[in-house]
Design a protein around this motif. Structure first.
Motif, PDB file in Angstrom:
ATOM      1  N   ILE A  42      32.131  -7.819 103.920  1.00  0.00           N
ATOM      2  CA  ILE A  42      32.378  -9.237 104.221  1.00  0.00           C
ATOM      3  C   ILE A  42      33.400  -9.841 103.256  1.00  0.00           C
ATOM      4  CG2 ILE A  42      31.338 -11.540 104.087  1.00  0.00           C
ATOM      5  CD1 ILE A  42      28.888 -10.413 105.484  1.00  0.00           C
ATOM      6  N   GLU A  43      33.181  -9.661 101.968  1.00  0.00           N
ATOM      7  CA  GLU A  43      34.088 -10.259 100.990  1.00  0.00           C
ATOM      8  C   GLU A  43      35.509  -9.699 101.127  1.00  0.00           C
ATOM      9  OE1 GLU A  43      30.987  -9.279 100.362  1.00  0.00           O
ATOM     10  OE2 GLU A  43      30.150 -11.280 100.049  1.00  0.00           O
ATOM     11  N   THR A  44      35.598  -8.397 101.390  1.00  0.00           N
ATOM     12  CA  THR A  44      36.911  -7.784 101.599  1.00  0.00           C
ATOM     13  C   THR A  44      37.589  -8.369 102.827  1.00  0.00           C
ATOM     14  OG1 THR A  44      36.101  -5.725 100.627  1.00  0.00           O
ATOM     15  CG2 THR A  44      38.126  -5.594 101.907  1.00  0.00           C
ATOM     16  N   TYR A 211      37.420 -10.802 120.404  1.00  0.00           N
ATOM     17  CA  TYR A 211      36.450  -9.990 119.652  1.00  0.00           C
ATOM     18  C   TYR A 211      37.014  -8.607 119.381  1.00  0.00           C
ATOM     19  CZ  TYR A 211      32.510  -6.982 118.536  1.00  0.00           C
ATOM     20  OH  TYR A 211      31.692  -6.080 117.916  1.00  0.00           O
ATOM     21  N   THR A 212      36.761  -8.107 118.192  1.00  0.00           N
ATOM     22  CA  THR A 212      37.041  -6.717 117.867  1.00  0.00           C
ATOM     23  C   THR A 212      35.795  -6.083 117.277  1.00  0.00           C
ATOM     24  OG1 THR A 212      38.423  -5.159 116.627  1.00  0.00           O
ATOM     25  CG2 THR A 212      38.007  -7.299 115.596  1.00  0.00           C
ATOM     26  N   GLY A 213      35.465  -4.876 117.757  1.00  0.00           N
ATOM     27  CA  GLY A 213      34.312  -4.160 117.253  1.00  0.00           C
ATOM     28  C   GLY A 213      34.579  -3.415 115.965  1.00  0.00           C
ATOM     29  N   LEU A 214      35.843  -3.370 115.541  1.00  0.00           N
ATOM     30  CA  LEU A 214      36.203  -2.714 114.292  1.00  0.00           C
ATOM     31  C   LEU A 214      35.874  -3.635 113.122  1.00  0.00           C
ATOM     32  CD1 LEU A 214      38.039  -1.554 116.658  1.00  0.00           C
ATOM     33  CD2 LEU A 214      39.576  -0.811 114.858  1.00  0.00           C
ATOM     34  N   GLY A 215      35.853  -3.050 111.900  1.00  0.00           N
ATOM     35  CA  GLY A 215      35.696  -3.888 110.729  1.00  0.00           C
ATOM     36  C   GLY A 215      34.411  -3.698 109.961  1.00  0.00           C
ATOM     37  N   HIS A 216      33.770  -2.539 110.113  1.00  0.00           N
ATOM     38  CA  HIS A 216      32.559  -2.272 109.336  1.00  0.00           C
ATOM     39  C   HIS A 216      32.884  -1.888 107.897  1.00  0.00           C
ATOM     40  CE1 HIS A 216      28.526  -0.698 108.406  1.00  0.00           C
ATOM     41  NE2 HIS A 216      29.158   0.301 107.809  1.00  0.00           N
ATOM     42  N   THR A 217      33.887  -1.055 107.716  1.00  0.00           N
ATOM     43  CA  THR A 217      34.156  -0.484 106.393  1.00  0.00           C
ATOM     44  C   THR A 217      35.113  -1.335 105.574  1.00  0.00           C
ATOM     45  OG1 THR A 217      36.078   0.836 107.081  1.00  0.00           O
ATOM     46  CG2 THR A 217      33.899   1.813 107.428  1.00  0.00           C
ATOM     47  N   ASN A 218      34.978  -1.236 104.263  1.00  0.00           N
ATOM     48  CA  ASN A 218      35.935  -1.884 103.362  1.00  0.00           C
ATOM     49  C   ASN A 218      37.344  -1.347 103.588  1.00  0.00           C
ATOM     50  OD1 ASN A 218      34.649  -3.831 101.503  1.00  0.00           O
ATOM     51  ND2 ASN A 218      33.389  -2.090 100.907  1.00  0.00           N
ATOM     52  N   GLU A 219      37.429  -0.042 103.821  1.00  0.00           N
ATOM     53  CA  GLU A 219      38.733   0.600 103.952  1.00  0.00           C
ATOM     54  C   GLU A 219      39.522   0.090 105.152  1.00  0.00           C
ATOM     55  OE1 GLU A 219      36.087   2.911 101.415  1.00  0.00           O
ATOM     56  OE2 GLU A 219      35.864   2.097 103.458  1.00  0.00           O
TER      57      GLU A 219
END
Length: 240
Positions: A42-44, A211-219
């Motif tokens: 989230i912060e990233t 909407y985008t389903g991407l974006g779980h990882t910090n990377e």
């Protein structure tokens, strides 16, 4: 005469550029309240959108305080982003205020677990476009570009190989315009079949939704392709 005409053209161009520069920046609210699982990214994600804002003439306000969801407060924003929100995060009055915001022409953008939010609010389910069902282990998968003209996808190749946490969805709104579709043959655990939208947009109840389903990882938030994908979604929502 030609010299005078050339000078006039240059003057008009400079005037247009000055006008663009002086235009008041759009205001964007990033909402990251969680009542369930909380993503470490989230912060990233907030920092990444803040970086994008500085280069693209919009200002962000970040909050996890649902009290901002009042008619008077929301009317200053052109876009509200639910960044990895989860669970039941708005009360009845706050939901009503957000519905009015969209009905008055405001825009909504959901990132990743925005679909894992507000299951008991059918209006929101239609706005975001689907609800989270479950997900397998994080994996590298191939995404097929369905729409090559949308600002969030036109920079991508026809096939985009990306590592993330891949959601399966339920209650998919049939009115969404799919721009990226997940190829389930390239990873294990997909449950939507050949029609597995992973990014989409539509107009709903007076406003715009992306909407985008991407974006779980910090990377993910450091990848140029994903950052441009986010920016394109924001620019669509800001009607640019």
């Amino acid at each position: 005469m030609k010299n005078i005409l050339a000078i006039l053209i240059i003057f008009l161009n400079l005037s247009c550029k000055a006008s663009d520069t002086l235009k008041s920046p759009d205001k964007v609210l990033i909402f990251t309240k969680t009542a369930g699982f909380r993503h470490q990214s989230i912060e990233t994600g907030v920092k990444t959108i803040e970086e994008l804002s500085k280069l693209n003439n919009f200002e962000i306000t970040h909050t996890e305080d649902a009290a901002v969801f009042t008619p008077d407060s929301l009317k200053q924003y052109q876009l509200v982003i639910f960044l990895n929100t989860t669970g039941d995060i708005l009360n009845a009055d706050e939901e009503k205020a957000f519905e009015a915001f969209i009905q008055n022409g405001g825009s909504f953008m959901g990132i990743h677990s925005a679909t894992d939010t507000e299951y008991e609010w059918p209006w929101f389910g239609k706005l975001v476009g689907a609800y989270f069902l479950n997900h397998p282990e994080q994996a590298t998968a191939t995404i097929k570009r369905v729409n090559s003209k949308h600002p969030s996808t036109k920079h991508l190749q026809e096939k985009w190989v990306h590592y993330d946490e891949w959601y399966n969805f339920k209650s998919i709104n049939q009115d969404i315009n799919v721009i990226l579709n997940l190829d389930e043959s390239t990873y294990e655990g997909g449950k939507n079949g050949e029609f597995h939208p992973i990014a989409w947009y539509h107009e709903f109840d007076g406003g715009r939704s992306f909407y985008t389903g991407l974006g779980h990882t910090n990377e993910s938030y450091a990848e140029p392709e994903f950052k441009q994908h986010l920016l394109g979604g924001i620019l669509y929502c800001l009607k640019r």
